[in-house]
Design a protein around this motif. Sequence first.
Motif, PDB file in Angstrom:
ATOM      1  N   LEU A  42       0.866  -1.180   0.000  1.00  0.00           N
ATOM      2  CA  LEU A  42       0.000   0.000   0.000  1.00  0.00           C
ATOM      3  C   LEU A  42       0.902   1.228   0.000  1.00  0.00           C
ATOM      4  CD1 LEU A  42      -2.650   1.532   0.241  1.00  0.00           C
ATOM      5  CD2 LEU A  42      -2.649   1.075   2.702  1.00  0.00           C
ATOM      6  N   ASP A  43       0.983   1.911  -1.140  1.00  0.00           N
ATOM      7  CA  ASP A  43       1.821   3.103  -1.249  1.00  0.00           C
ATOM      8  C   ASP A  43       0.977   4.305  -1.648  1.00  0.00           C
ATOM      9  OD1 ASP A  43       1.271   2.429  -3.869  1.00  0.00           O
ATOM     10  OD2 ASP A  43       3.323   2.710  -4.598  1.00  0.00           O
ATOM     11  N   TRP A  44       1.595   5.483  -1.687  1.00  0.00           N
ATOM     12  CA  TRP A  44       0.917   6.721  -2.081  1.00  0.00           C
ATOM     13  C   TRP A  44       1.335   7.011  -3.521  1.00  0.00           C
ATOM     14  CZ3 TRP A  44       1.166  10.670   2.586  1.00  0.00           C
ATOM     15  CH2 TRP A  44       0.676  10.041   3.745  1.00  0.00           C
ATOM     16  N   ASN A  45       0.498   6.650  -4.466  1.00  0.00           N
ATOM     17  CA  ASN A  45       0.953   6.573  -5.837  1.00  0.00           C
ATOM     18  C   ASN A  45      -0.209   6.821  -6.785  1.00  0.00           C
ATOM     19  OD1 ASN A  45       2.281   5.868  -8.223  1.00  0.00           O
ATOM     20  ND2 ASN A  45       3.288   4.090  -7.306  1.00  0.00           N
ATOM     21  N   LEU A  46       0.018   7.649  -7.794  1.00  0.00           N
ATOM     22  CA  LEU A  46      -1.007   7.921  -8.793  1.00  0.00           C
ATOM     23  C   LEU A  46      -1.064   6.847  -9.877  1.00  0.00           C
ATOM     24  CD1 LEU A  46      -0.449  11.765  -9.312  1.00  0.00           C
ATOM     25  CD2 LEU A  46      -2.417  10.677  -8.204  1.00  0.00           C
ATOM     26  N   ALA A  47       0.007   6.043  -9.995  1.00  0.00           N
ATOM     27  CA  ALA A  47       0.079   5.089 -11.105  1.00  0.00           C
ATOM     28  C   ALA A  47       0.632   3.740 -10.637  1.00  0.00           C
ATOM     29  CB  ALA A  47       0.952   5.661 -12.226  1.00  0.00           C
ATOM     30  N   PRO A  48      -0.160   2.962  -9.904  1.00  0.00           N
ATOM     31  CA  PRO A  48       0.308   1.633  -9.488  1.00  0.00           C
ATOM     32  C   PRO A  48       0.535   0.735 -10.703  1.00  0.00           C
ATOM     33  CG  PRO A  48      -2.038   1.891  -9.037  1.00  0.00           C
ATOM     34  CD  PRO A  48      -1.527   3.242  -9.432  1.00  0.00           C
ATOM     35  N   GLU A  49       1.513  -0.175 -10.590  1.00  0.00           N
ATOM     36  CA  GLU A  49       1.935  -0.966 -11.744  1.00  0.00           C
ATOM     37  C   GLU A  49       1.732  -2.468 -11.573  1.00  0.00           C
ATOM     38  OE1 GLU A  49       6.027   0.008 -12.196  1.00  0.00           O
ATOM     39  OE2 GLU A  49       5.666   2.129 -12.576  1.00  0.00           O
ATOM     40  N   ARG A  50       1.425  -2.932 -10.361  1.00  0.00           N
ATOM     41  CA  ARG A  50       1.335  -4.371 -10.122  1.00  0.00           C
ATOM     42  C   ARG A  50       0.009  -4.722  -9.438  1.00  0.00           C
ATOM     43  NH1 ARG A  50       4.966  -3.985 -13.113  1.00  0.00           N
ATOM     44  NH2 ARG A  50       7.102  -4.834 -12.946  1.00  0.00           N
ATOM     45  N   GLY A  51      -0.435  -5.950  -9.628  1.00  0.00           N
ATOM     46  CA  GLY A  51      -1.676  -6.372  -9.032  1.00  0.00           C
ATOM     47  C   GLY A  51      -1.641  -6.400  -7.522  1.00  0.00           C
ATOM     48  N   PHE A  52      -0.470  -6.602  -6.947  1.00  0.00           N
ATOM     49  CA  PHE A  52      -0.331  -6.628  -5.488  1.00  0.00           C
ATOM     50  C   PHE A  52      -0.100  -5.231  -4.905  1.00  0.00           C
ATOM     51  CE2 PHE A  52       3.866  -7.579  -7.347  1.00  0.00           C
ATOM     52  CZ  PHE A  52       4.646  -6.575  -6.788  1.00  0.00           C
ATOM     53  N   GLN A  53      -0.147  -4.207  -5.757  1.00  0.00           N
ATOM     54  CA  GLN A  53       0.104  -2.825  -5.351  1.00  0.00           C
ATOM     55  C   GLN A  53      -1.237  -2.095  -5.243  1.00  0.00           C
ATOM     56  OE1 GLN A  53       2.574  -0.795  -8.179  1.00  0.00           O
ATOM     57  NE2 GLN A  53       3.207   0.795  -6.754  1.00  0.00           N
ATOM     58  N   ARG A  54      -1.651  -1.789  -4.024  1.00  0.00           N
ATOM     59  CA  ARG A  54      -2.925  -1.112  -3.795  1.00  0.00           C
ATOM     60  C   ARG A  54      -2.627   0.329  -3.366  1.00  0.00           C
ATOM     61  NH1 ARG A  54      -6.504  -5.340  -2.791  1.00  0.00           N
ATOM     62  NH2 ARG A  54      -5.723  -7.157  -3.934  1.00  0.00           N
TER      63      ARG A  54
END
Length: 372
Positions: A42-54
């Motif tokens: 779980l990060d602070w991100n406008l453009a997640p790149e992976r399925g495990f990235q929420r």
Amino acid sequence: MRVLYLTEEAISFSDAMVRGGAIHVRNVVTGLRDRGHDVTLLDWNLAPERGFQRSISPRTRFVWGPLLTLDRAVDIGRQQDIDVVVSKTRKTYLPGLVAARRLGVPHVVHVGSSLNPPVDGLGEQLDNASFSARLRAPHDGYLVVCDYIGRQLRNRGVSNDRIFDVRNAVDVDKFHPESVPTPLAEHFREQIDASGANQGTHNLGFVGGLQPYKGLDDLAGALDQTERDWHVLVAGDGPERDRLAARFGERATFLGSVPYEQVPALFHEFDAFCLPSHTEGLPRVVLEAQATATPVIATRVGGVPEVIDDGETGLLCPPQRPAALAAALERLASDESECERLGNRGRAAVETEFSWPALYERYERALRQVIE
């Protein structure tokens, strides 16, 4: 293990990153997943790149960001039936703790910087006080990058059985004395060539943020006290850049921020590396220099003495002592075989203990112990 990993940084799995903390997150998440663990980021991100990235994208980094992190962490934790919450960065410490308590699982924080940094002004004093207060919360485990930080936590009342020294790590294949995975970009090459470096001078490297605590004024003072012809290649940026450029004059070339994938090639431009900091945790840049067999001069602060054996795997100096730095520079400039010896022994010291696979094992062991 089912791990929920929180950070306020934006993590990319395809593009180059510069910040060491973000690189650490990416490597740990992918490393633990490769070892068979179910890790959700779980990060602070406008453009997640992976399925495990929420990812979340808070409107503000204060209040709104932590509250949104808490809400999303609880949702993910319930969906994934997680075993443990790990909070990597300061703004996730408290929301991570509250989320873990709601989920009934342990909470672990990662502590990578000194608890007693030098502070300048009211803003930095308040920031450090906030950091200390967040660490005093009842976390179930503390992942530290060196024993120095562990001692600081113990001095503040944290029990020893909650402190786990996972160390830091370096990619010993990319940072290698005999290979360069990615060459320097042409504009960096042109800057170095135009500076006169490599033309009868000894090239001294520095990689890091241009902040007062990094001690570059002390390095400039050391150059004032040595007759050896050193030219400093400075990779990094920050608020001190213009003032430091004027202080060093023609004795230094300020390259600005160098993309991380090009940093291994940069170390091949250095005859020696210097980190004259006033405070540190366990700086990865020292490990990177050692991995490329570049002789290191560093100050005896934080966890640095835990990775540099003075006179064997590098040279240590007291902080804020330009004369001591000058003596170390004289020692290296006058003895090429000494540079080679220190470089080779530095490489040998990091190859096993400070590789990423070794860090993953320490991380895995620590999290299992906290869960159990």
